[in-house]
Design an enzyme around this catalytic site. Sequence first.
Site, PDB file in Angstrom:
ATOM      1  N   PHE A   4      52.809  11.684  -7.795  1.00 52.22           N
ATOM      2  CA  PHE A   4      53.568  12.163  -8.970  1.00 52.22           C
ATOM      3  C   PHE A   4      53.111  11.966 -10.404  1.00 52.22           C
ATOM      4  CE2 PHE A   4      57.108  11.623 -12.138  1.00 52.22           C
ATOM      5  CZ  PHE A   4      57.480  13.001 -12.197  1.00 52.22           C
ATOM      6  N   GLY A   5      52.872  12.967 -10.946  1.00 52.52           N
ATOM      7  CA  GLY A   5      52.297  12.884 -12.542  1.00 52.52           C
ATOM      8  C   GLY A   5      53.151  13.215 -13.355  1.00 52.52           C
ATOM      9  N   GLU A  83      43.643   5.282 -13.572  1.00 53.67           N
ATOM     10  CA  GLU A  83      44.645   4.667 -13.764  1.00 53.67           C
ATOM     11  C   GLU A  83      44.412   3.136 -13.948  1.00 53.67           C
ATOM     12  OE1 GLU A  83      47.171   6.446 -15.228  1.00 53.67           O
ATOM     13  OE2 GLU A  83      45.827   8.443 -14.768  1.00 53.67           O
TER      14      GLU A  83
END
Length: 186
Positions: A4-5, A83
């Site tokens: 999920f972005g 990330e």
Amino acid sequence: MWIFGYGSLIWKVDFPYQEKLVGYIRGYNRRFWQGSTDHRGMPGKPGRVVTLVEDPEGLVWGVAYKLPDGKEEEVKQYLDLREKNGYRTTTVTFYPKDTSIGPFPVMQYIGTCDNPNYLGPAPLEDMALQILNAVGQSGRNTEYLFKLADSLRSLVPEDTDEHLFSLEKLVKELVARNEKCNCVND
């Protein structure tokens, strides 16, 4: 495996995927509370990027990406590196905008309050000034903010992410004021 972005993963998709779906997750709000000392800032002068903050009433729109069969681990390793500054992974339920597709689990990256780059809440005006003046190896922090807001407006016109759009408005006002006087605050 689905990812999920909710931040730059919406508009900077530099990894392979098989399929993508617009939708939302529940139980969180998107906030510019994570510091970036690499991509959108530098040590001692961090930029601000988004993370998710738990809220039982919260809802965050974004994009889910199905990683290519047989390449899930390779892509996840790349995303772990991208990330890296304080994000960890969790699994949540994703609700596609296309209601003919049922909810399903997705992995997300989240910067929690116990990581060294977590900045936490601040007055919107302070965050706007910080975003205006921050730059890192991936570019200006304003670009991150504006691309995220534009992408969400395009993908989900009904989204009313007050934090994001209020911050965008403040930063645009500062940009206009600085262009008018040809100055930048440091």
